[in-house]
Design an enzyme around this catalytic site. Structure first.
Site, PDB file in Angstrom:
ATOM      1  N   TYR A 151     -12.636 -20.836 -27.650  1.00  0.00           N
ATOM      2  CA  TYR A 151     -11.968 -20.025 -28.673  1.00  0.00           C
ATOM      3  C   TYR A 151     -11.755 -20.835 -29.958  1.00  0.00           C
ATOM      4  CZ  TYR A 151     -10.656 -16.816 -24.839  1.00  0.00           C
ATOM      5  OH  TYR A 151     -10.647 -15.965 -23.755  1.00  0.00           O
ATOM      6  N   HIS A 183     -14.339 -21.135 -17.167  1.00  0.00           N
ATOM      7  CA  HIS A 183     -14.476 -19.941 -17.999  1.00  0.00           C
ATOM      8  C   HIS A 183     -15.596 -19.007 -17.516  1.00  0.00           C
ATOM      9  CE1 HIS A 183     -13.667 -18.508 -22.377  1.00  0.00           C
ATOM     10  NE2 HIS A 183     -13.847 -17.490 -21.569  1.00  0.00           N
TER      11      HIS A 183
END
Length: 266
Positions: A39, A97
């Protein structure tokens, strides 16, 4: 370990925008903040946390290891870098992730490193994200279901992921629903609009209430104070069996997060 059921997601939020959004979220009462290495906002999330003055033990912070950092020699150093950016000695939850694309890095190489990170005190708990039943089965064989705090996957009224949800429930693994509002699409759905009108709430609140009532952890994201507040208030809504049945009929397998390196979904 119990994950706070309603968290604040920071996907796609960058720079001052994420600082402001997390600051507002913490002011309103959110205590579960979700970020990730990819991110590119861990530093800003950390700044907002530090400025809030909220005691560390009242917060639940999640980050995620990106696929480029799955090799055994990279995983722990990458988490240490995340902690440095966040300004924390420890996160509450660290997730893989995505499973390694085409399983190029074998799971038996990276999951034990996640356990090692926990042993070193870098994270209180560990888990996974975007794992299929096959990946989850392999992970359970490697580290045990009791060591998988959650599997974070896309779930919303148009994607119920029932097969995986049933398997996770059997194994006692909590699911965390990301993109719970289907990037705003829930607001336009007539069924959700009708349920919302009946309860005098918004369609977004209906979607979140449905997920929470179904036993999922949810991590909606918004930069607007009013929306953050109504998302938080969704926990107070009690849907009827008729409402739940109507939402069950909305399932259409509509997956939004489906990059070219995604696994073969169940």
């Amino acid at each position: 370990m119990t994950i706070p059921p309603l968290g604040f997601g920071t996907f796609r939020l960058k720079g001052q925008e994420v600082i402001d959004a997390v600051t507002i979220a913490l002011e309103l009462g959110y205590r579960h903040i979700d970020t990730a290495q990819i991110y590119d906002n861990e530093k800003e999330v950390g700044e907002a946390i530090a400025a809030s003055g909220i005691p560390r033990d009242e917060l639940f912070i999640t980050t995620k290891i990106w696929i480029a950092n799955l090799k055994p020699e990279k995983l722990i150093p990458s988490l240490q870098e995340s902690l440095q950016k966040l300004g924390l000695k420890q996160v509450d939850l660290t997730l893989i992730h995505w499973p390694s694309p085409e399983d190029k890095v074998p799971m038996e190489e990276y999951l034990p490193m996640l356990l090692e990170a926990r042993e070193q005190g870098l994270t209180r708990a560990i888990g996974v994200s975007n794992f299929t039943i096959e990946h989850l089965t392999q992970a359970i064989d490697l580290v045990g279901a009791e060591n998988i705090a959650t599997n974070q996957v896309e779930i919303h009224p148009f994607l119920h992921y029932r097969k995986l949800a049933g398997f996770a429930r059997e194994q006692g693994i909590q699911l965390t629903a990301y993109m719970p509002l289907a990037v705003g699409k829930v607001m336009q759905d007539p069924v959700l609009q009708a349920i919302a009108t009946a309860h005098q709430v918004t369609p977004a609140q209906v979607a979140l209430a449905w997920l929470l009532q179904s036993g999922y952890v949810v991590i909606p994201s918004s930069t607007k104070r009013a929306n953050q507040q109504t998302n938080l208030d969704a926990a107070k809504i009690q849907l009827s069996q008729e409402d739940v049945a109507a939402i069950a009929a909305l399932e259409r397998g509509e997956r939004i997060a489906n990059p070219d390196f995604a696994p073969a979904w169940d």
